[in-house]
Design a protein around this motif. Structure first.
Motif, PDB file in Angstrom:
ATOM      1  N   TYR A  67       0.983  -1.309  -0.028  1.00  0.00           N
ATOM      2  CA  TYR A  67       0.040   0.005   0.232  1.00  0.00           C
ATOM      3  C   TYR A  67       0.889   1.317  -0.011  1.00  0.00           C
ATOM      4  O   TYR A  67       1.684   1.325   0.935  1.00  0.00           O
ATOM      5  CB  TYR A  67      -0.713  -0.046   1.154  1.00  0.00           C
ATOM      6  CG  TYR A  67      -2.052  -0.909   1.146  1.00  0.00           C
ATOM      7  CD1 TYR A  67      -3.120  -0.977   0.326  1.00  0.00           C
ATOM      8  CD2 TYR A  67      -1.775  -2.095   2.231  1.00  0.00           C
ATOM      9  CE1 TYR A  67      -3.764  -2.018   0.427  1.00  0.00           C
ATOM     10  CE2 TYR A  67      -3.004  -3.072   2.219  1.00  0.00           C
ATOM     11  CZ  TYR A  67      -3.811  -3.007   1.286  1.00  0.00           C
ATOM     12  OH  TYR A  67      -4.790  -4.056   1.097  1.00  0.00           O
ATOM     13  N   VAL A  92       2.845  -4.629   3.021  1.00  0.00           N
ATOM     14  CA  VAL A  92       2.463  -5.232   4.151  1.00  0.00           C
ATOM     15  C   VAL A  92       2.377  -6.764   3.963  1.00  0.00           C
ATOM     16  O   VAL A  92       2.209  -7.651   5.203  1.00  0.00           O
ATOM     17  CB  VAL A  92       1.099  -4.682   4.636  1.00  0.00           C
ATOM     18  CG1 VAL A  92       1.046  -3.373   4.841  1.00  0.00           C
ATOM     19  CG2 VAL A  92       0.032  -5.004   3.239  1.00  0.00           C
ATOM     20  N   GLY A  95      -1.746  -6.636  12.593  1.00  0.00           N
ATOM     21  CA  GLY A  95      -1.016  -5.756  11.580  1.00  0.00           C
ATOM     22  C   GLY A  95      -0.167  -6.947  10.732  1.00  0.00           C
ATOM     23  O   GLY A  95       0.742  -6.021   9.984  1.00  0.00           O
ATOM     24  N   ALA A  96      -0.028  -8.003  11.223  1.00  0.00           N
ATOM     25  CA  ALA A  96       0.871  -8.975  10.632  1.00  0.00           C
ATOM     26  C   ALA A  96       0.615  -9.113   8.923  1.00  0.00           C
ATOM     27  O   ALA A  96       1.603  -9.368   8.391  1.00  0.00           O
ATOM     28  CB  ALA A  96       0.764 -10.391  11.359  1.00  0.00           C
ATOM     29  N   GLY A  97      -0.539  -8.996   8.626  1.00  0.00           N
ATOM     30  CA  GLY A  97      -0.557  -9.105   7.188  1.00  0.00           C
ATOM     31  C   GLY A  97      -1.734 -10.306   7.018  1.00  0.00           C
ATOM     32  O   GLY A  97      -1.608 -10.753   5.831  1.00  0.00           O
ATOM     33  N   LYS A  98      -2.169 -10.880   7.976  1.00  0.00           N
ATOM     34  CA  LYS A  98      -3.003 -12.022   7.828  1.00  0.00           C
ATOM     35  C   LYS A  98      -4.282 -11.846   6.965  1.00  0.00           C
ATOM     36  O   LYS A  98      -4.404 -12.799   5.901  1.00  0.00           O
ATOM     37  CB  LYS A  98      -3.506 -12.626   9.338  1.00  0.00           C
ATOM     38  CG  LYS A  98      -2.316 -12.704  10.346  1.00  0.00           C
ATOM     39  CD  LYS A  98      -2.987 -13.245  11.523  1.00  0.00           C
ATOM     40  CE  LYS A  98      -3.844 -12.378  12.445  1.00  0.00           C
ATOM     41  NZ  LYS A  98      -3.249 -11.171  12.894  1.00  0.00           N
ATOM     42  N   THR A  99      -5.001 -10.828   7.078  1.00  0.00           N
ATOM     43  CA  THR A  99      -6.248 -10.498   6.556  1.00  0.00           C
ATOM     44  C   THR A  99      -5.735 -10.190   5.179  1.00  0.00           C
ATOM     45  O   THR A  99      -6.451 -10.884   4.171  1.00  0.00           O
ATOM     46  CB  THR A  99      -6.832  -9.453   6.915  1.00  0.00           C
ATOM     47  OG1 THR A  99      -7.305  -9.702   8.367  1.00  0.00           O
ATOM     48  CG2 THR A  99      -8.272  -8.924   6.304  1.00  0.00           C
ATOM     49  N   THR A 100      -4.857  -9.347   4.615  1.00  0.00           N
ATOM     50  CA  THR A 100      -4.448  -9.117   3.401  1.00  0.00           C
ATOM     51  C   THR A 100      -3.974 -10.376   2.710  1.00  0.00           C
ATOM     52  O   THR A 100      -4.503 -10.440   1.429  1.00  0.00           O
ATOM     53  CB  THR A 100      -3.114  -8.210   3.457  1.00  0.00           C
ATOM     54  OG1 THR A 100      -3.398  -7.029   4.499  1.00  0.00           O
ATOM     55  CG2 THR A 100      -2.759  -7.642   2.265  1.00  0.00           C
TER      56      THR A 100
HETATM   57  P1  ADP Z   1      -3.866  -8.597  10.287  1.00  0.00           P
HETATM   58  O1  ADP Z   1      -4.959  -9.144   9.511  1.00  0.00           O
HETATM   59  O2  ADP Z   1      -2.613  -9.476  10.456  1.00  0.00           O
HETATM   60  O3  ADP Z   1      -3.981  -7.941  11.464  1.00  0.00           O
HETATM   61  P2  ADP Z   1      -3.999  -6.867   8.038  1.00  0.00           P
HETATM   62  O4  ADP Z   1      -3.599  -7.789   6.629  1.00  0.00           O
HETATM   63  O5  ADP Z   1      -5.305  -6.521   8.238  1.00  0.00           O
HETATM   64  O6  ADP Z   1      -3.227  -7.561   9.095  1.00  0.00           O
HETATM   65  O7  ADP Z   1      -3.072  -5.493   7.895  1.00  0.00           O
HETATM   66  C1  ADP Z   1      -1.748  -5.378   7.616  1.00  0.00           C
HETATM   67  C2  ADP Z   1      -1.067  -3.880   7.315  1.00  0.00           C
HETATM   68  O8  ADP Z   1      -1.747  -3.476   6.191  1.00  0.00           O
HETATM   69  C3  ADP Z   1      -1.530  -3.200   8.490  1.00  0.00           C
HETATM   70  O9  ADP Z   1      -0.493  -2.255   8.908  1.00  0.00           O
HETATM   71  C4  ADP Z   1      -2.859  -2.609   8.067  1.00  0.00           C
HETATM   72  O10 ADP Z   1      -2.919  -0.921   8.687  1.00  0.00           O
HETATM   73  C5  ADP Z   1      -2.289  -2.327   6.388  1.00  0.00           C
HETATM   74  N1  ADP Z   1      -3.435  -2.262   5.601  1.00  0.00           N
HETATM   75  C6  ADP Z   1      -4.366  -3.404   5.500  1.00  0.00           C
HETATM   76  N2  ADP Z   1      -5.490  -2.656   4.588  1.00  0.00           N
HETATM   77  C7  ADP Z   1      -4.978  -1.629   4.094  1.00  0.00           C
HETATM   78  C8  ADP Z   1      -5.440  -0.535   3.126  1.00  0.00           C
HETATM   79  N3  ADP Z   1      -6.357  -0.943   2.422  1.00  0.00           N
HETATM   80  N4  ADP Z   1      -4.744   0.462   2.751  1.00  0.00           N
HETATM   81  C9  ADP Z   1      -3.756   0.854   3.495  1.00  0.00           C
HETATM   82  N5  ADP Z   1      -3.150  -0.107   4.468  1.00  0.00           N
HETATM   83  C10 ADP Z   1      -3.694  -1.146   4.605  1.00  0.00           C
END
Ligand code: ADP
Length: 322
Positions: free
Chosen positions: A28, A33, A54-59
């Protein structure tokens, strides 16, 4: 390495991997991430992505499902390339998102019907599946209940039932028990175990160690967009941590466990760490340490086997994440 159960299930069906991830990266702006992730799920296993906020699991999940475009990498979902054929692949996947997205204007049964239509499932087939899905979710009596009248646990279970409406090969759950009370969590775990036993491949994210330890055949610990370690829970624990932990706390010579640790822990433990008022001593054999502690009446201790939380804290640190 697969667990024996996953190996057996994979061998039974010789089914292809429901998800392959090669060199996945997601940026991003300047912020990377997800920074190069490789994963291959075996059919029939429960694979858990474990990591702090914030580890990147959801992403990672969103990229794997074709809901977010990767910056680099190759992804295969149910044998189809993602994102190119993500929509088609998702027809064979059940998704339980982090936020419940049930339609509040509809009843439980209507939510299942509407979701089933999205998959193009004939109404008669959906109608036939509804009683089974509601029973699976422990919502038999709630067929005609409105969503607003459901507890948080019931909504989660209905979301799980909804994710099964298309009889998926792969079930993906993003933090399925966050925000639930212990009873509701146990019920979800019980249902997930039933699904895993029946051969459904499950991929879930969590930051709960006990959830990963209970459900996962294999897990990966992520931080800052990278996999720090992966394997079965036992393999991961054995690879990173001494088998026994003695947590020491209380008073010692006018100081606390930190003062005691500074004086004695190095001679009695393979490794030790002080966090707050507790000294965590990692040992192969706890007997000498416990014999020593018997002579320190103002110190107390908890002796336990090493667990995933110890590995997690060792690899990702003890600092708070927001
Ligand atoms: P987790 O699921 O492990 O908590 P995420 O995958 O939600 O982590 O997020 C990983 C990082 O990516 C975080 O720092 C989050 O702020 C950032 N992030 C997630 N989605 C977006 C987005 N749409 N735009 C910018 N940053 C994002």
């Amino acid at each position: 390495m697969l667990s024996a159960a996953a190996e057996r299930r994979a061998a039974e069906g010789l089914r292809p991997s429901p998800l392959t991830v090669r060199g996945l990266r997601k940026r991003y702006g300047d912020n990377e991430v997800v920074a190069g992730i490789d994963l291959t799920l075996a059919a029939g296993e429960c694979f858990t992505l474990l990591g702090p906020n914030g580890a990147g699991k959801t992403t990672t999940l969103r990229c794997a499902l074709g809901l977010s475009a990767p910056s680099a990498g190759e992804l295969g979902l149910c044998g189809l390339p993602v994102p190119a054929r993500a929509r088609e692949a998702r027809m064979r996947v059940g998704i339980v998102p982090q936020q419940d997205s049930l339609d509040p204007d509809f009843t439980c049964a209507e939510n299942l019907v509407v979701y089933g239509r999205y998959f193009g499932i004939p109404e008669a087939v959906i109608a036939e599946r509804i009683p089974r899905l509601l029973a699976f979710a422990g919502l038999e009596g709630k067929r005609d209940a409105r969503i607003q009248s459901l507890s948080g646990g019931m909504k989660r279970r209905l979301t799980l039932a909804r994710a099964l409406v298309n009889d998926p090969e792969l079930l993906v759950l993003d933090e399925p028990t966050t925000g639930l009370d212990p009873q509701a969590r146990h019920l979800i775990w019980d249902r997930l175990k039933q699904l895993i036993r029946s051969g459904t491949t499950v991929l879930l994210t969590t930051h709960f160690m006990d959830e990963a330890e209970r459900l996962a055949d294999r897990l990966a610990i992520l931080d800052a967009g990278r996999i720090l370690t992966q394997g079965s829970p036992r393999e991961v624990i054995a690879a990173h941590i001494e088998p026994q932990v003695v947590e020491v706390f209380g008073e010692w010579n006018g100081g606390g466990a930190a003062a005691w640790a500074a004086a004695h822990a190095a001679g009695l433990a393979r490794r030790f760490e002080v966090s707050g008022e507790t000294a965590f001593c990692y040992v192969d054999d706890a007997a000498p340490l416990i014999a020593h502690l018997a002579g320190q009446p103002d110190l107390r201790y908890l002796h336990r086997p090493a667990n995933l939380e110890d590995v997690f804290l060792k690899l990702t640190g003890r600092e708070l994440r927001d």
